[in-house]
Structure formats: structure tokens, C-alpha cells
Design an enzyme around this catalytic site. Structure first.
Site, PDB file in Angstrom:
ATOM      1  N   GLU A  91       0.834  -1.202   0.000  1.00 14.72           N
ATOM      2  CA  GLU A  91       0.000   0.000   0.000  1.00 14.72           C
ATOM      3  C   GLU A  91       0.870   1.252   0.000  1.00 14.72           C
ATOM      4  OE1 GLU A  91      -3.643   0.267   2.302  1.00 14.72           O
ATOM      5  OE2 GLU A  91      -2.895   2.111   3.236  1.00 14.72           O
ATOM      6  N   TYR A  92       0.413   2.281  -0.754  1.00 15.80           N
ATOM      7  CA  TYR A  92       1.123   3.556  -0.864  1.00 15.80           C
ATOM      8  C   TYR A  92       0.140   4.702  -0.667  1.00 15.80           C
ATOM      9  CZ  TYR A  92       4.229   0.384  -3.452  1.00 15.80           C
ATOM     10  OH  TYR A  92       5.004  -0.671  -3.829  1.00 15.80           O
ATOM     11  N   PHE A  93       0.683   5.910  -0.504  1.00 13.19           N
ATOM     12  CA  PHE A  93      -0.158   7.104  -0.479  1.00 13.19           C
ATOM     13  C   PHE A  93       0.403   8.116  -1.473  1.00 13.19           C
ATOM     14  CE2 PHE A  93       3.095   7.829   2.781  1.00 13.19           C
ATOM     15  CZ  PHE A  93       3.535   9.112   2.482  1.00 13.19           C
TER      16      PHE A  93
ATOM     17  N   TRP B 104      -6.753   7.353  -0.856  1.00 16.79           N
ATOM     18  CA  TRP B 104      -7.605   8.393  -1.444  1.00 16.79           C
ATOM     19  C   TRP B 104      -7.771   9.523  -0.439  1.00 16.79           C
ATOM     20  CZ3 TRP B 104     -10.174   8.749  -6.158  1.00 16.79           C
ATOM     21  CH2 TRP B 104     -11.242   9.621  -6.239  1.00 16.79           C
TER      22      TRP B 104
ATOM     23  N   HIS C 166      -8.279   2.950  -3.329  1.00 18.28           N
ATOM     24  CA  HIS C 166      -9.141   3.304  -2.211  1.00 18.28           C
ATOM     25  C   HIS C 166     -10.191   4.306  -2.703  1.00 18.28           C
ATOM     26  CE1 HIS C 166      -6.279   2.231   1.331  1.00 18.28           C
ATOM     27  NE2 HIS C 166      -6.012   1.484   0.268  1.00 18.28           N
TER      28      HIS C 166
ATOM     29  N   ARG D  22     -15.367   4.302   4.516  1.00 16.11           N
ATOM     30  CA  ARG D  22     -16.041   5.537   4.921  1.00 16.11           C
ATOM     31  C   ARG D  22     -15.063   6.688   4.843  1.00 16.11           C
ATOM     32  NH1 ARG D  22     -17.212   7.501  10.916  1.00 16.11           N
ATOM     33  NH2 ARG D  22     -15.020   8.050  10.550  1.00 16.11           N
TER      34      ARG D  22
ATOM     35  N   TYR E 255     -11.841  -4.458  11.204  1.00 19.19           N
ATOM     36  CA  TYR E 255     -11.166  -3.899  12.381  1.00 19.19           C
ATOM     37  C   TYR E 255     -11.099  -4.951  13.490  1.00 19.19           C
ATOM     38  CZ  TYR E 255     -11.902   0.452   9.873  1.00 19.19           C
ATOM     39  OH  TYR E 255     -11.895   1.431   8.905  1.00 19.19           O
TER      40      TYR E 255
ATOM     41  N   HIS F  24     -13.409  -0.544  15.341  1.00 17.09           N
ATOM     42  CA  HIS F  24     -13.145   0.767  14.746  1.00 17.09           C
ATOM     43  C   HIS F  24     -12.834   1.763  15.864  1.00 17.09           C
ATOM     44  CE1 HIS F  24     -13.899   4.586  12.677  1.00 17.09           C
ATOM     45  NE2 HIS F  24     -13.756   3.926  11.538  1.00 17.09           N
TER      46      HIS F  24
ATOM     47  N   LYS G 132     -21.482  -5.559   5.151  1.00 15.64           N
ATOM     48  CA  LYS G 132     -20.611  -5.110   4.047  1.00 15.64           C
ATOM     49  C   LYS G 132     -20.255  -6.269   3.136  1.00 15.64           C
ATOM     50  CE  LYS G 132     -17.418  -2.950   6.564  1.00 15.64           C
ATOM     51  NZ  LYS G 132     -16.209  -2.123   6.866  1.00 15.64           N
TER      52      LYS G 132
END
Length: 384
Positions: free
Chosen positions: A14-16, A46, A74, A104, A146, A150, A200
Site C-alpha cells: 500500500e502507498y499514499f 484516497w 481506495h 467511509r 477492524y 473501529h 458489508k
């Protein structure tokens, strides 16, 4: 999914999106190199309200079409009215990105409480439902899980009848706070939390990616509970390596993560060394060994088929972890048979390792593997 049926282990990154043009160039180069390790997918976060939407989609396009690895994008509800969601999904279709992690999202920067946008979506369940309603099975949709609850449902325990020694009545994933108070998830909130995850999945989520965690006993029990209530989709553990002792508390504090006391003791010790580079390197090496052992236990347990590494756009640490787990340094030198959906229930064929068909370490091989492989000079330069 054939890899899961063959009990083949795999991994993902995963990256941002970086904030600067140079940062984007550095990440592009880094992702090119990391794609050679053979991740099943590489995903991009995102920004709230689509703050980084154009860049997120551009980077996902690069992953999918330049790096030749499945991209998972995302997509969040924060400050996102319906049109923005439609535009994002249309953009994915245009560049061939078919994998979405529906979330969310966190509150916008500077705000504590999360609020729904008028004409938008109130939760990830709404988003999963909408994607399935408007696009059928075109997208492989995943959701977040989670294991410790959460952050919104993790609260200071104020029940005067609660016994901290026996944990009665039973609160989920209890942790002691620095001020001596205890935090956890009440029995009522935990039931609601688990039922929401089931909704979900029932709405169309193909698999679950988890929030970071360090307590394996809590994770195993959570997975057991998920299976008992009929959640059958793959559960993929989100793994946050140790990068810097100074920043560790910010991330785990924000997520309200249960951290074992022995880990807290080590982190505290290295935090006292401040900016000492030698000690920072020493801490990172300790972290690599700790996370590697944790991942070995997870994979050897048969509870999960893979590990999802939160890289924080870092290359060196994830490489060392993969080396310790026995994954090949490069994907197989054979023709690549890529698929266009990560979905376990996809009708599309999946004839092997998505980003290379080299066999990956089995449980037996993991048990026999224990040494860290050296990092090359090229990898060190890319990390600089």
C-alpha cells in the site's frame, strides 16, 4: 482464487500519493522496482473529499498499465457527493482499474468528527451497495475489517461493575492507557461492529483488508468470530512495519491500537535516543525481525493466505520483511498471465501467480526459513 486453493502465500503493498512533484517521481521509480518483487496488487490511498483523486487515479493507472500489477484504488465517502463517486468509478473504467477498496474514510484534516456530505454516502456499506447496484460485478470490491474495533467504538471503560482483572463483563480488545484508565469495546458495540462487517460482505465485498494490529491472539479470535457468523470471504491482514520510534505512537494512538507491553517498552527505549542515526537503524532492524516473525506465525497458522504491507512509501523495510519470509527477490522469469480482477468469485481465469508464476513459499518452507537476506546497494540508493 486458485492461489488460495493451492495454499500459496502472497503479499501486497500500500502507498499514499506524495505531496510534491519530486515525491511523485521518487514513488514512481520506487513502485517500478517494487513491482518486480511480484505483489498480487499495489494499492493507493484516497484523500478526503477526493483531495488527491486525480493523482490517486494517475498512480493507479501507472500501477495497472506501466508496472503491470493489479491496482487497487481506495475510495472513501468523506466529502464525496454521488457525482464525485461516479466520476471516480468512470475514471477507473477508462484506465482499466477494476479493484476498489470501499471505505467511509477519516474526517477531513483539522476536523475531529466525521459527517456525511449532503447527497453523498454515510458509510462504507452505502458505497459497496452503490457500486454493486450501478456496476454489477465489473469491479472487485473489498472492505475494511477492524480486529480490535473501529476507533469510533473504542472507548474508555466507565462501567463501575467492570472487573479489570477478570474482564467481566467482557469488553473486546482491552488496552491500558498511559493515564491508568482502560479502553475497549463494549459487548453491545462489538456485536454491532461485527454485524456491520457482515452486512458489508453480504452487500458484495469480495474480501476484507484489516486495520493494523500487533496482538495475534486478538486477531485469531476475531477471525474465528467472523467465520462463526458466516463471513467466508478471505481476510487479509494489514501489517504496519516499524519505521521510526518517534512516530510510532502517533499512528497507533490515532487507530487506538492494542500494542503488547514488550513492544511498548522497546519503542520507549529507542525514543529516548532521539535523532541518533545508529540507534534509529538499530530500531528499524529490531522492527524488521519482530514483524517478520509475526508474519511467519500468521502465514504458518493457516488463518490467512497473505500479508498486506503498509509501506508508507518506503522500500527498504518491506524488502527486508519479504526476504525474511522467503519470497523471491524478483517475480518468475516466465510469461505473465495477469487477470483483471482480484475477486475470489471472479469468473475470469486465474492460472497462477498474478504478477509472475514462480511458486511462493509454502507453510513448510516458512517454518524452515529464518535468515534475513542482505539488501542490495541499488535498493539502498532507491531508499535514500
Amino acid at each position: 482464487n486458485d492461489r488460495i486453493k493451492r495454499k500459496e502465500h502472497f503479499f501486497s503493498f500500500e502507498y499514499f500519493p506524495p505531496k510534491t512533484e519530486q515525491g511523485v517521481k521518487n514513488l514512481d521509480k520506487r513502485m517500478t522496482d517494487m513491482a518486480r518483487r511480484g505483489p498480487v496488487w499495489m494499492d493507493m490511498t484516497w484523500g478526503a473529499g477526493g483531495r488527491t483523486s486525480d493523482l490517486t487515479l494517475t498512480l493507479c493507472d501507472k500501477i495497472q498499465n506501466e508496472k503491470k500489477v493489479d491496482a487497487l484504488m481506495h475510495l472513501t465517502c468523506t466529502n464525496m457527493e454521488k457525482k464525485k463517486i461516479d466520476d471516480a468509478l468512470a475514471g477507473c473504467k477508462k484506465v482499466g482499474v477494476r479493484n476498489i477498496l470501499a471505505l467511509r474514510g477519516d474526517p477531513p484534516q483539522g476536523e475531529e468528527a466525521w459527517t456525511a456530505t449532503e447527497g453523498g454516502f454515510t458509510c462504507a456499506l452505502d458505497l459497496v451497495t452503490y457500486i454493486r447496484k450501478t456496476h454489477g460485478d465489473h469491479f472487485c470490491v473489498s472492505c475494511a475489517g477492524y480486529p480490535e474495533g473501529h476507533p469510533n467504538v473504542r472507548k474508555v471503560i466507565t462501567d463501575k461493575n467492570w472487573d479489570p482483572e477478570k474482564n467481566e463483563p467482557k469488553y473486546w480488545a482491552v488496552r491500558k492507557l498511559p493515564d491508568g484508565k482502560y479502553e475497549g469495546v463494549s459487548p453491545e458495540d462489538w456485536k454491532t461492529e461485527q454485524n456491520y462487517l457482515k452486512k458489508k460482505v453480504d452487500a458484495g465485498s469480495d474480501f476484507i483488508v484489516t486495520q493494523l494490529f500487533y496482538d495475534l491472539d486478538i486477531f485469531y479470535e476475531w477471525v474465528k468470530q467472523c467465520r462463526a457468523m458466516g463471513i467466508t470471504v478471505p481476510i487479509l491482514p494489514g501489517i504496519m512495519p516499524f519505521f521510526k520510534a518517534a512516530s510510532f505512537g502517533r499512528m497507533t494512538g490515532f487507530c487506538k491500537t492494542v500494542v503488547p507491553q514488550d513492544v511498548l517498552d522497546v519503542v520507549k527505549k529507542y525514543q529516548e535516543f532521539g535523532a541518533d542515526k545508529a540507534k534509529a537503524k538499530e530500531f528499524q532492524e529490531w522492527g524488521v525481525k519482530y514483524i517478520s516473525e509475526m508474519c511467519k506465525k500468521l502465514l504458518a497458522s493457516g488463518t490467512v493466505p497473505s500479508v498486506h504491507l503498509y509501506t508508507l512509501n518506503n522500500q527498504l523495510v518491506p524488502y527486508k520483511i519479504l526476504d525474511a519470509l522467503g519470497f523471491p527477490k524478483e517475480k518468475a522469469q516466465v510469461p505473465i498471465d495477469r487477470t483483471i480482477s482480484l475477486s475470489v468469485n471472479s469468473k475470469r481465469t486465474d492460472k497462477g501467480w498474478r504478477s509472475g508464476l514462480q511458486s511462493n513459499p509454502s507453510t513448510e518452507e516458512l517454518k524452515a526459513n529464518g535468515n534475513l537476506a542482505p539488501v542490495t546497494e541499488a535498493e539502498k540508493k532507491l531508499e535514500a
